[in-house]
Scaffold this active site. Structure first.
Site, PDB file in Angstrom:
ATOM      1  N   HIS A 188     -28.952  47.846  38.734  1.00 25.91           N
ATOM      2  CA  HIS A 188     -29.509  48.161  37.423  1.00 25.91           C
ATOM      3  C   HIS A 188     -30.734  47.290  37.168  1.00 25.91           C
ATOM      4  O   HIS A 188     -30.766  46.126  37.556  1.00 25.91           O
ATOM      5  CB  HIS A 188     -28.479  47.910  36.317  1.00 25.91           C
ATOM      6  CG  HIS A 188     -27.244  48.731  36.470  1.00 25.91           C
ATOM      7  ND1 HIS A 188     -27.187  50.063  36.134  1.00 25.91           N
ATOM      8  CD2 HIS A 188     -26.020  48.420  36.949  1.00 25.91           C
ATOM      9  CE1 HIS A 188     -25.980  50.531  36.388  1.00 25.91           C
ATOM     10  NE2 HIS A 188     -25.251  49.552  36.885  1.00 25.91           N
TER      11      HIS A 188
ATOM     12  N   ALA B 132     -17.706  36.485  56.453  1.00 24.06           N
ATOM     13  CA  ALA B 132     -16.830  37.075  55.434  1.00 24.06           C
ATOM     14  C   ALA B 132     -17.308  36.737  54.028  1.00 24.06           C
ATOM     15  O   ALA B 132     -17.866  35.665  53.778  1.00 24.06           O
ATOM     16  CB  ALA B 132     -15.405  36.578  55.632  1.00 24.06           C
TER      17      ALA B 132
ATOM     18  N   LYS C  19     -29.744  25.415  59.402  1.00 23.35           N
ATOM     19  CA  LYS C  19     -30.464  24.989  60.595  1.00 23.35           C
ATOM     20  C   LYS C  19     -30.930  26.221  61.344  1.00 23.35           C
ATOM     21  O   LYS C  19     -30.531  27.333  61.035  1.00 23.35           O
ATOM     22  CB  LYS C  19     -29.618  24.082  61.480  1.00 23.35           C
ATOM     23  CG  LYS C  19     -28.449  24.778  62.179  1.00 23.35           C
ATOM     24  CD  LYS C  19     -27.707  23.772  63.069  1.00 23.35           C
ATOM     25  CE  LYS C  19     -26.651  24.464  63.896  1.00 23.35           C
ATOM     26  NZ  LYS C  19     -25.994  23.553  64.819  1.00 23.35           N
TER      27      LYS C  19
END
Length: 172
Positions: free
Chosen positions: A97, A128, A169
């Site tokens: 939106h 995850a 890194k």
């Protein structure tokens, strides 16, 4: 009537992607997405519980794995390269939106939208519970640490993490 058709399509999509990740069902899921206008590569794996809706504006390369709970909303366009691992409960939103220009306009019924493409290049690992927001490119060979919220481009071979995601890194 339009509402009924959209909800029916969402239900059918949920049923299709609830199927287990047997090769036959993975092929069926790819064909289902092709019917929606997606471009799908070879050997794509969809764990049970993936949500991809709608399939249009989606390009997926070869050897991509969508783990359980992954949600893909490609309204602004999502391109996923080859050999990409997408971890459990990852979320990619290519459309959102828009925020009204003035305070007098309601957030609820504001008609605008922010649709920008997401590009995930080859050999990327998305951990995850990551969230990838509109307009982001994740470079080749990058790793996105679990739980990261990616709001800006990630350079090739970077390891990023955090909220918002920052470079931890560079890969050697």
């Amino acid at each position: 009537m339009k509402y009924f058709l959209v909800v029916t399509a969402e239900v059918i999509s949920s049923i299709v992607f609830f199927l287990p990740r047997y090769r036959t069902f993975n092929k069926f899921k790819s064909i289902y997405l092709l019917c929606w206008g997606a471009k799908i590569g070879k050997r794509v794996v969809y764990y049970s519980g993936v949500r991809i809706f709608p399939g249009r504006n989606l390009v997926v390369g070869d050897d991509v794995s969508f783990a359980k709970g992954t949600q893909i909303y490609p309204n602004g366009g999502i391109t996923i390269g080859s050999r990409v691992l997408i971890g459990f409960n990852a979320l990619m939103i290519a459309g959102n939106h828009a925020i009204p220009a003035t305070r007098s306009e309601s957030l609820y019924n504001y008609p605008g939208s922010d649709r920008r493409p997401i590009v995930i290049e080859d050999d990327v690992w998305i951990g995850a519970n990551c969230t990838i927001l509109p307009g982001v490119t994740i470079g080749t060979g990058s790793v996105v640490a679990g739980g990261a919220v990616v709001t800006k481009d990630v350079p090739p071979y970077a390891i990023v993490g955090g909220v918002p995601a920052k470079i931890i890194k560079m890969r050697p």
